[in-house]
Design a protein around this motif. Structure first.
Motif, mmCIF file in Angstrom:
data_model
loop_
_atom_site.group_PDB
_atom_site.id
_atom_site.type_symbol
_atom_site.label_atom_id
_atom_site.label_comp_id
_atom_site.label_asym_id
_atom_site.label_seq_id
_atom_site.Cartn_x
_atom_site.Cartn_y
_atom_site.Cartn_z
ATOM 1 N N VAL A 1 0.841 -1.199 0.000
ATOM 2 C CA VAL A 1 0.000 0.000 0.000
ATOM 3 C C VAL A 1 0.872 1.243 0.000
ATOM 4 C CG1 VAL A 1 -1.643 1.356 1.355
ATOM 5 C CG2 VAL A 1 -1.913 -1.100 1.204
ATOM 6 N N MET A 2 0.462 2.225 -0.800
ATOM 7 C CA MET A 2 1.008 3.579 -0.722
ATOM 8 C C MET A 2 -0.186 4.498 -0.527
ATOM 9 S SD MET A 2 3.356 5.884 -0.735
ATOM 10 C CE MET A 2 4.853 5.204 -1.385
ATOM 11 N N LEU A 3 -0.314 5.021 0.680
ATOM 12 C CA LEU A 3 -1.393 5.927 1.020
ATOM 13 C C LEU A 3 -0.801 7.323 1.101
ATOM 14 C CD1 LEU A 3 -3.998 5.306 3.806
ATOM 15 C CD2 LEU A 3 -2.863 7.508 3.619
ATOM 16 N N THR A 4 -1.364 8.263 0.381
ATOM 17 C CA THR A 4 -0.898 9.645 0.485
ATOM 18 C C THR A 4 -1.984 10.470 1.164
ATOM 19 O OG1 THR A 4 -1.633 10.094 -1.777
ATOM 20 C CG2 THR A 4 0.681 9.578 -1.481
ATOM 21 N N ALA A 5 -1.540 11.300 2.111
ATOM 22 C CA ALA A 5 -2.502 12.073 2.899
ATOM 23 C C ALA A 5 -1.865 13.357 3.410
ATOM 24 C CB ALA A 5 -2.997 11.236 4.081
ATOM 25 N N ARG A 6 -2.738 14.312 3.727
ATOM 26 C CA ARG A 6 -2.286 15.532 4.388
ATOM 27 C C ARG A 6 -2.001 15.194 5.856
ATOM 28 N NH1 ARG A 6 -6.517 17.205 1.231
ATOM 29 N NH2 ARG A 6 -7.970 17.054 2.967
ATOM 30 N N THR A 7 -0.888 15.704 6.353
ATOM 31 C CA THR A 7 -0.505 15.425 7.738
ATOM 32 C C THR A 7 0.460 16.495 8.234
ATOM 33 O OG1 THR A 7 0.449 13.781 9.230
ATOM 34 C CG2 THR A 7 1.440 13.941 7.037
ATOM 35 N N ASP A 8 0.527 16.622 9.544
ATOM 36 C CA ASP A 8 1.515 17.491 10.164
ATOM 37 C C ASP A 8 2.733 16.697 10.636
ATOM 38 O OD1 ASP A 8 -0.024 19.801 9.830
ATOM 39 O OD2 ASP A 8 -1.111 19.451 11.700
ATOM 40 N N LEU A 9 2.717 15.390 10.429
ATOM 41 C CA LEU A 9 3.840 14.552 10.854
ATOM 42 C C LEU A 9 5.085 14.840 10.023
ATOM 43 C CD1 LEU A 9 2.094 11.072 11.241
ATOM 44 C CD2 LEU A 9 2.788 12.627 13.079
ATOM 45 N N ALA A 10 6.223 14.851 10.685
ATOM 46 C CA ALA A 10 7.503 14.940 9.982
ATOM 47 C C ALA A 10 7.790 13.576 9.361
ATOM 48 C CB ALA A 10 8.622 15.311 10.956
#
Length: 124
Positions: free
Chosen positions: A91-100
Protein backbone atom coordinates in the motif's frame (compact mmCIF):
# COMPACT_ATOMS: atom_id res chain seq x y z
CA UNK A 1 1.88 18.90 3.88
CA UNK A 2 1.21 15.73 1.87
CA UNK A 3 3.18 12.62 2.86
CA UNK A 4 3.32 8.99 1.79
CA UNK A 5 2.49 6.20 4.21
CA UNK A 6 3.75 2.73 3.27
CA UNK A 7 2.48 -0.66 4.25
CA UNK A 8 2.84 -4.27 3.17
CA UNK A 9 1.62 -7.65 4.29
CA UNK A 10 1.50 -11.23 3.08
CA UNK A 11 -1.08 -14.00 3.19
CA UNK A 12 -0.57 -17.75 3.44
CA UNK A 13 -3.08 -18.65 0.74
CA UNK A 14 -4.76 -17.04 -2.25
CA UNK A 15 -8.14 -16.83 -0.48
CA UNK A 16 -10.53 -13.88 -0.50
CA UNK A 17 -11.02 -13.75 3.28
CA UNK A 18 -7.27 -13.86 3.96
CA UNK A 19 -6.59 -11.08 1.44
CA UNK A 20 -9.33 -8.85 2.85
CA UNK A 21 -8.49 -9.49 6.50
CA UNK A 22 -4.72 -9.00 6.06
CA UNK A 23 -5.23 -5.82 4.05
CA UNK A 24 -7.73 -4.45 6.58
CA UNK A 25 -5.40 -5.16 9.52
CA UNK A 26 -2.52 -3.40 7.79
CA UNK A 27 -4.63 -0.38 6.76
CA UNK A 28 -6.22 -0.10 10.20
CA UNK A 29 -2.81 0.04 11.86
CA UNK A 30 -1.61 2.62 9.33
CA UNK A 31 -4.66 4.80 9.99
CA UNK A 32 -4.60 4.52 13.77
CA UNK A 33 -0.84 4.91 14.31
CA UNK A 34 -0.66 7.92 11.97
CA UNK A 35 -4.00 9.54 13.01
CA UNK A 36 -5.23 9.57 9.40
CA UNK A 37 -8.74 10.88 8.75
CA UNK A 38 -10.61 10.00 5.53
CA UNK A 39 -10.92 13.66 4.51
CA UNK A 40 -7.12 14.01 4.64
CA UNK A 41 -6.45 11.11 2.26
CA UNK A 42 -5.43 12.06 -1.28
CA UNK A 43 -5.34 8.50 -2.63
CA UNK A 44 -4.62 4.90 -1.76
CA UNK A 45 -2.69 2.73 -4.22
CA UNK A 46 -2.72 -1.01 -3.49
CA UNK A 47 -0.68 -3.58 -5.37
CA UNK A 48 -0.77 -7.36 -5.13
CA UNK A 49 1.63 -9.94 -6.49
CA UNK A 50 0.42 -11.94 -9.52
CA UNK A 51 -0.27 -14.99 -7.33
CA UNK A 52 -3.16 -13.20 -5.56
CA UNK A 53 -6.21 -13.46 -7.79
CA UNK A 54 -9.24 -14.16 -5.59
CA UNK A 55 -10.26 -10.56 -4.82
CA UNK A 56 -9.23 -6.93 -4.98
CA UNK A 57 -7.34 -6.00 -1.79
CA UNK A 58 -9.04 -2.59 -1.90
CA UNK A 59 -12.27 -4.36 -1.01
CA UNK A 60 -10.96 -4.34 2.57
CA UNK A 61 -11.48 -0.58 2.75
CA UNK A 62 -15.08 -0.87 1.63
CA UNK A 63 -15.87 -3.80 3.94
CA UNK A 64 -14.27 -2.57 7.17
CA UNK A 65 -14.36 1.24 6.88
CA UNK A 66 -17.75 2.79 6.15
CA UNK A 67 -16.35 6.31 6.51
CA UNK A 68 -13.91 5.76 3.59
CA UNK A 69 -16.62 5.62 0.90
CA UNK A 70 -15.27 8.60 -1.04
CA UNK A 71 -11.55 7.91 -0.64
CA UNK A 72 -10.03 7.20 -4.08
CA UNK A 73 -8.52 3.72 -4.15
CA UNK A 74 -6.84 1.86 -6.99
CA UNK A 75 -5.55 -1.70 -7.20
CA UNK A 76 -2.79 -2.84 -9.52
CA UNK A 77 -0.55 -5.81 -10.03
CA UNK A 78 2.90 -5.77 -8.48
CA UNK A 79 5.85 -6.52 -10.76
CA UNK A 80 6.66 -10.23 -11.07
CA UNK A 81 10.31 -10.06 -10.01
CA UNK A 82 12.33 -13.28 -9.70
CA UNK A 83 12.92 -13.98 -6.03
CA UNK A 84 10.30 -11.41 -4.98
CA UNK A 85 8.13 -11.91 -1.93
CA UNK A 86 5.12 -14.09 -2.86
CA UNK A 87 1.49 -13.45 -1.87
CA UNK A 88 2.30 -9.86 -0.97
CA UNK A 89 -0.01 -6.85 -0.78
CA UNK A 90 1.56 -3.37 -0.72
CA UNK A 91 0.00 0.00 0.00
CA UNK A 92 1.01 3.58 -0.72
CA UNK A 93 -1.39 5.93 1.02
CA UNK A 94 -0.90 9.64 0.49
CA UNK A 95 -2.50 12.07 2.90
CA UNK A 96 -2.29 15.53 4.39
CA UNK A 97 -0.50 15.43 7.74
CA UNK A 98 1.52 17.49 10.16
CA UNK A 99 3.84 14.55 10.85
CA UNK A 100 7.50 14.94 9.98
CA UNK A 101 8.93 12.31 7.63
CA UNK A 102 10.72 10.50 10.48
CA UNK A 103 7.50 10.45 12.59
CA UNK A 104 5.50 8.45 10.06
CA UNK A 105 4.71 4.91 11.12
CA UNK A 106 5.05 2.60 8.11
CA UNK A 107 3.38 -0.78 8.66
CA UNK A 108 4.84 -4.13 7.64
CA UNK A 109 3.08 -7.34 8.70
CA UNK A 110 3.84 -11.04 8.35
CA UNK A 111 6.63 -11.89 5.86
CA UNK A 112 6.54 -8.33 4.48
CA UNK A 113 8.67 -7.24 7.45
CA UNK A 114 11.61 -8.55 5.40
CA UNK A 115 11.01 -5.82 2.81
CA UNK A 116 12.15 -3.09 5.20
CA UNK A 117 14.40 -4.54 7.90
CA UNK A 118 15.60 -1.01 8.64
CA UNK A 119 12.13 -0.28 10.07
CA UNK A 120 11.96 -3.46 12.15
CA UNK A 121 12.24 -1.65 15.48
CA UNK A 122 8.89 0.02 14.76
CA UNK A 123 7.21 -3.39 14.99
CA UNK A 124 8.47 -4.43 18.41
Amino acid sequence: MIRGFRGATTVADNEENQIIEATAAMLDEMVVKNSIEPDDVVQVLISATPDLTKTFPAKAMRVFRDDWTYVPVMCMQELAIEGGLPKCIRVMLTARTDLAQQEIHHVYHEQAITLRPDLKEEHQ
